[in-house]
Motif scaffolding. Structure first.
Motif, PDB file in Angstrom:
ATOM      1  N   LEU A 168       0.847  -1.190   0.000  1.00  4.32           N
ATOM      2  CA  LEU A 168       0.000   0.000   0.000  1.00  4.32           C
ATOM      3  C   LEU A 168       0.884   1.243   0.000  1.00  4.32           C
ATOM      4  CD1 LEU A 168      -2.826   1.328   0.305  1.00  4.32           C
ATOM      5  CD2 LEU A 168      -2.415   1.315   2.775  1.00  4.32           C
ATOM      6  N   THR A 169       0.707   2.110  -0.990  1.00  4.22           N
ATOM      7  CA  THR A 169       1.440   3.366  -1.052  1.00  4.22           C
ATOM      8  C   THR A 169       0.758   4.407  -0.171  1.00  4.22           C
ATOM      9  OG1 THR A 169       2.301   2.955  -3.267  1.00  4.22           O
ATOM     10  CG2 THR A 169       2.214   5.236  -2.550  1.00  4.22           C
ATOM     11  N   CYS A 170       1.491   4.896   0.839  1.00  7.45           N
ATOM     12  CA  CYS A 170       0.978   5.895   1.782  1.00  7.45           C
ATOM     13  C   CYS A 170       1.563   7.253   1.402  1.00  7.45           C
ATOM     14  CB  CYS A 170       1.363   5.533   3.208  1.00  7.45           C
ATOM     15  SG  CYS A 170       0.752   3.923   3.750  1.00  7.45           S
ATOM     16  N   LEU A 206      -1.774  -9.623 -12.189  1.00  3.25           N
ATOM     17  CA  LEU A 206      -1.164 -10.940 -12.375  1.00  3.25           C
ATOM     18  C   LEU A 206       0.277 -11.001 -11.858  1.00  3.25           C
ATOM     19  CD1 LEU A 206      -2.496 -11.705 -15.974  1.00  3.25           C
ATOM     20  CD2 LEU A 206      -3.307 -12.684 -13.808  1.00  3.25           C
ATOM     21  N   SER A 207       0.680 -10.040 -11.024  1.00  2.00           N
ATOM     22  CA  SER A 207       2.061 -10.004 -10.520  1.00  2.00           C
ATOM     23  C   SER A 207       2.508 -11.342  -9.934  1.00  2.00           C
ATOM     24  CB  SER A 207       2.191  -8.921  -9.436  1.00  2.00           C
ATOM     25  OG  SER A 207       2.006  -7.641  -9.956  1.00  2.00           O
ATOM     26  N   GLY A 208       1.641 -11.947  -9.139  1.00  2.00           N
ATOM     27  CA  GLY A 208       2.012 -13.200  -8.489  1.00  2.00           C
ATOM     28  C   GLY A 208       2.233 -14.329  -9.471  1.00  2.00           C
ATOM     29  N   ARG A 209       1.501 -14.332 -10.561  1.00  2.00           N
ATOM     30  CA  ARG A 209       1.672 -15.372 -11.578  1.00  2.00           C
ATOM     31  C   ARG A 209       2.965 -15.186 -12.358  1.00  2.00           C
ATOM     32  NH1 ARG A 209      -0.125 -16.986 -16.862  1.00  2.00           N
ATOM     33  NH2 ARG A 209      -1.023 -19.091 -16.852  1.00  2.00           N
ATOM     34  N   LEU A 210       3.442 -13.927 -12.414  1.00  2.00           N
ATOM     35  CA  LEU A 210       4.634 -13.598 -13.193  1.00  2.00           C
ATOM     36  C   LEU A 210       5.909 -13.625 -12.365  1.00  2.00           C
ATOM     37  CD1 LEU A 210       3.003 -10.611 -15.062  1.00  2.00           C
ATOM     38  CD2 LEU A 210       3.370 -12.917 -15.951  1.00  2.00           C
ATOM     39  N   GLY A 211       5.779 -13.822 -11.059  1.00  2.22           N
ATOM     40  CA  GLY A 211       6.960 -13.918 -10.207  1.00  2.22           C
ATOM     41  C   GLY A 211       7.452 -12.595  -9.664  1.00  2.22           C
ATOM     42  N   CYS A 212       6.674 -11.507  -9.808  1.00  4.80           N
ATOM     43  CA  CYS A 212       7.092 -10.215  -9.241  1.00  4.80           C
ATOM     44  C   CYS A 212       7.141 -10.305  -7.711  1.00  4.80           C
ATOM     45  CB  CYS A 212       6.136  -9.109  -9.656  1.00  4.80           C
ATOM     46  SG  CYS A 212       6.213  -8.678 -11.405  1.00  4.80           S
ATOM     47  N   PHE A 213       8.197  -9.769  -7.132  1.00  2.68           N
ATOM     48  CA  PHE A 213       8.386  -9.829  -5.676  1.00  2.68           C
ATOM     49  C   PHE A 213       7.267  -9.086  -4.954  1.00  2.68           C
ATOM     50  CE2 PHE A 213      10.524  -7.987  -1.825  1.00  2.68           C
ATOM     51  CZ  PHE A 213      10.604  -9.174  -1.116  1.00  2.68           C
ATOM     52  N   LEU A 214       6.930  -7.908  -5.429  1.00  2.10           N
ATOM     53  CA  LEU A 214       5.845  -7.136  -4.837  1.00  2.10           C
ATOM     54  C   LEU A 214       5.293  -6.161  -5.876  1.00  2.10           C
ATOM     55  CD1 LEU A 214       7.261  -4.150  -4.237  1.00  2.10           C
ATOM     56  CD2 LEU A 214       8.125  -5.332  -2.227  1.00  2.10           C
ATOM     57  N   ASN A 215       4.151  -5.577  -5.556  1.00  2.00           N
ATOM     58  CA  ASN A 215       3.583  -4.551  -6.430  1.00  2.00           C
ATOM     59  C   ASN A 215       2.874  -3.518  -5.583  1.00  2.00           C
ATOM     60  OD1 ASN A 215       2.891  -3.195  -8.823  1.00  2.00           O
ATOM     61  ND2 ASN A 215       2.611  -5.147  -9.879  1.00  2.00           N
ATOM     62  N   PHE A 216       2.740  -2.309  -6.121  1.00  2.00           N
ATOM     63  CA  PHE A 216       2.259  -1.158  -5.370  1.00  2.00           C
ATOM     64  C   PHE A 216       0.836  -0.798  -5.775  1.00  2.00           C
ATOM     65  CE2 PHE A 216       6.794  -1.064  -5.600  1.00  2.00           C
ATOM     66  CZ  PHE A 216       7.235  -0.552  -4.379  1.00  2.00           C
ATOM     67  N   PHE A 217       0.030  -0.447  -4.751  1.00  2.70           N
ATOM     68  CA  PHE A 217      -1.348  -0.075  -5.007  1.00  2.70           C
ATOM     69  C   PHE A 217      -1.739   1.072  -4.090  1.00  2.70           C
ATOM     70  CE2 PHE A 217      -0.680  -4.471  -6.161  1.00  2.70           C
ATOM     71  CZ  PHE A 217      -1.121  -4.467  -7.465  1.00  2.70           C
ATOM     72  N   SER A 218      -2.816   1.763  -4.435  1.00  2.00           N
ATOM     73  CA  SER A 218      -3.198   3.003  -3.769  1.00  2.00           C
ATOM     74  C   SER A 218      -4.445   2.820  -2.908  1.00  2.00           C
ATOM     75  CB  SER A 218      -3.485   4.091  -4.802  1.00  2.00           C
ATOM     76  OG  SER A 218      -2.398   4.315  -5.648  1.00  2.00           O
ATOM     77  N   PRO A 219      -4.608   3.670  -1.890  1.00  2.00           N
ATOM     78  CA  PRO A 219      -5.897   3.708  -1.194  1.00  2.00           C
ATOM     79  C   PRO A 219      -6.988   4.142  -2.161  1.00  2.00           C
ATOM     80  CG  PRO A 219      -4.220   4.986  -0.011  1.00  2.00           C
ATOM     81  CD  PRO A 219      -3.654   4.651  -1.350  1.00  2.00           C
ATOM     82  N   GLU A 220      -8.200   3.730  -1.895  1.00  2.00           N
ATOM     83  CA  GLU A 220      -9.326   4.127  -2.739  1.00  2.00           C
ATOM     84  C   GLU A 220      -9.467   5.645  -2.777  1.00  2.00           C
ATOM     85  OE1 GLU A 220     -14.014   2.827  -3.287  1.00  2.00           O
ATOM     86  OE2 GLU A 220     -13.027   2.608  -1.345  1.00  2.00           O
TER      87      GLU A 220
END
Length: 357
Positions: free
Chosen positions: A6-8, A189-203
């Motif tokens: 989660l990007t704060c 699909l980050s988890g299917r592609l092997g990405c270590f982590l990915n960033f997402f925003s609050p609504e």
């Protein structure tokens, strides 16, 4: 499995903590965007990781990379140096620090690694996917423990296809982010592609183009459960992000106990992007797709086979992979007629009808 971050990006540490507490149940880690903090909050940076049980990434992003840092570059680098070299008791300091590909602070970075932290070596491109991206990622890994990160704007299916290919060529931990609407499925699909982590925003605040909020990702897409064995289905359209199809179909997949996900694929409305996507989808193992406007008719010449309803209506709303390629069907017709017959309790041939819209 990919870690959901989660990007704060609020103006105070307290406001960031409130956002993190709200989304904590759906989040595996937090990114503190120190470049967005009020100046008076910066001396308190080191206290933030102890306020949450989640691992925290420190990012102080400059404006050229899409950040909001208003001070000088010398001040920004000094702040990075201070936080990298600060000796903090284990579990109370930043777990990761984001350092750009062109910044190398060997003494401070070594101290940070010795204390158990890891460097995320990042690069950003808002002008599209660089031709030499794979090379730049390799050159940016200054130490074996570094995690290369590339956030690039995806404007075409060609870019999306290349990003998928690059993910297959990378070894070890890495982070790839496709910014913009066309890049959204890559993030899901980050988890299917092997990405270590990915960033997402609050609504409440989208901090980068194409971010979803963690609650939606977990409740609709079961993000933390997606792995290399997850089966992929989806919907193509332009626009398509407004559709409720992922909500409906992912709930069905969950009820059936399937390790599968249904993903929206927003495509530019060009013949090249449509044909290119069908080739990409087949290559990455997408099994079937719903088709909505404006592709229901445009997809017909690209089908290896089609059902009688497709030929009768001149439109296709579903494709699946067959022995010779994509096969088209149209379930709109029966989806309308079957419940109508059931409701009327009689044959419907010869009835008058009115179309509203």
């Amino acid at each position: 499995m990919s870690i959901l971050v989660l990007t704060c990006a609020e103006r105070t540490l307290q406001a960031n903590l409130e956002i993190l507490n709200k989304y904590g149940p759906f989040t595996g880690a937090a990114e503190l965007r120190a470049d967005r903090l009020l100046p008076e909050e910066l001396p308190l940076l080191e206290k933030f990781p102890a306020m949450t049980p989640l691992p925290v990434i420190l990012t102080i992003r400059r404006k050229a990379d899409g950040g909001a840092w208003s001070g000088t570059e010398e001040e920004r680098v000094r702040l990075l140096r201070e936080n990298l070299s600060r000796k903090i008791e284990a579990r109370k300091g930043f777990a990761f620090t984001d350092v750009e590909e062109d910044i190398f602070l060997p003494v401070e970075e070594a101290a940070f690694r010795k204390a158990g932290g890891r460097i995320i070596r990042s690069l950003y491109s808002f002008a599209g996917l660089p031709e030499n991206l794979l090379q730049r990622i390799g050159e940016g890994r200054k130490h074996p423990a570094d995690i290369p990160k590339a956030a690039v704007k995806i404007t075409s299916v060609r870019d999306l296809s290349r990003l998928f290919d690059i993910s297959l060529d990378l070894r070890g931990d890495f982070i790839l982010i496709g910014m913009g609407e066309t890049g959204i499925p890559f993030g899901i699909l980050s988890g299917r592609l092997g990405c270590f982590l990915n960033f997402f925003s609050p609504e409440e605040k989208e901090t980068a183009p194409g971010h979803f909020d963690p609650k939606t990702l977990e409740e609709v897409y079961r993000f933390s459960s997606i792995n290399r064995d997850t089966r992929v289905f989806g919907i193509i359209g332009s626009p398509v992000l407004h559709t409720k199809s992922p909500l409906i179909h992912n709930a069905g997949l969950k009820a059936l106990g399937m390790n599968a996900v249904y993903v929206p694929f927003p495509l530019p409305d060009t013949p090249e992007d449509l044909s290119g996507f069908l080739a990409l989808a087949r290559r990455i193992g997408v099994e079937a797709l719903s088709v909505t406007i404006p592709f229901k008719e445009k997809i017909l010449p690209l089908l290896a086979a089609s059902g009688a309803e497709v030929r009768a209506a001149g439109a296709c709303n579903t494709v699946s992979i067959g022995p010779g390629g994509w096969e088209g069907n149209n379930f709109d017709i029966q989806g309308f007629l079957v419940p109508l017959r059931r409701a009327l309790g009689r044959k419907i041939s010869g009835l008058m009808c009115t179309v509203l819209g």
